[in-house]
Design a protein around this motif. Sequence first.
Motif: not given
Length: 460
Positions: A288-317
């Motif tokens: 998916p494409p980059l999203r909005e700043k509100k989505d960044q806030e949601t993802l950081w919160a999701g990390i702290r809440q334990g809903l987001v489990n992994v930070v990867a890259t989808d490295h495809c240069p």
Amino acid sequence: MSVLIKNGRVVTATDNFVGDVLIEGETIAAVGKDLALSANEVIDARGMLVMPGGIDPHVHLDMPFMGTFSSDTHETGTRAALFGGTTTVIDFVLQKQGHSLREALAEWNSRAQGTAVGDYSFHMAVTDYNDQTKDEIKTMVEKEGITSFKTFMAYKGALMIDDRQMTALMQEVRDQGGIVTVHATNGDMIDYLIAQHRAGGKLTPRYHYLSQPEVTEAEASGRFADIAHYTGCPGYIVHLTCEGALNAVRNATRRNQTVMVETCIQYLLLDASLYGEDFEGAKWVMSPPLREKKDQETLWAGIRQGLVNVVATDHCPFRWEQKLMGKNDFSKIPNGHPAIEHRMELLYSEGVHKGRISMQKYVELTATNPARIFGMFPRKGTIAPGSDADIMILDPGRQHTLSAATHHMNVDYSAYEGWRLTGKVKTVLLRGRVAIDKDKCLVEKGYGQFIHRQKTRGLY
């Protein structure tokens, strides 16, 4: 050969103390304080952080896509990963429609075996689920050590499977002890919006972003969670980007369901304002494409809440000349973003250094959770006796600037050009050997090993 790392701050997903790590051969022999032991080599890590080597469970190396190949090979990509503190990656084998999983695996093995510098494993992307494919699932799990199966809910005619195939695949993978991962976006809706924008002459990279609105990801994430709940199959959403999709996962927890969630470093740090009306925005064309700043806030919160489990890259240069394939039509821009080298340092600087997450959470996101979810723990993902001696030594106070002029990825631009970071990888050990030190790679092409993974167990 033995190595003793002395006086560093040893950080795992559960521990944080100043101590020592003794390595014998390829594995960790002892961890403790003031170890009175001798070794062939002593590394003084005073003032440094000693952490498990990173595991990036989402990379695409030498991958065929849109008439070209991603520009990092298994050699250049895993070497760049090592420079950034990532010691193991999981790449994606892509089944071709009308062909077997076995054929696809042979193709990827031919590119990776004898060339990878760092350790690697594979997910198997299933794009043509039929009776033959079903029969191959057990072999992949039990013989090949490939226990995760990727599905696409987009890219119709190439990678996408329908809900009927998804349901049948989940039932078989569940029975064989594996996990199903998903690219969760509504491909039919996206294809319609792409066609609509092209018909209107709207062809700049910005319309790549506008062709994949949040609803396309939220709907597909909820649908995937529903099918996983019905079948009882462990499910993992790759590269989740937005509030709507994370809320679909939140809703699944109300029925006591666990859906594993991965986001990527770019979705935490970059946003859709980079998609202007000029072609420069092609650097950040990914799906998916980059999203909005509100989505960044949601993802950081999701990390702290334990809903987001992994930070990867989808490295495809893709190099700039490859991106130019879509100069006159956004739908022809190869989708992908280079980050395999920078994930660990970016997340440390923007997460730990800025107080968004703890050091233990950092290790959990980058090493321990990927190892647990994908059947590599405790061999990988921690610092403990018996574990592989995959270790990153990071200087927490060293400042440095990211640039295409100094990175090791095979791509001629940086998505983070000029970013000033705090925290720099100093030394990396891979299975007991010093692989990176003083900005030099000390292990050769072919040192990387394929990691045969266990049946899925752990966090669900």
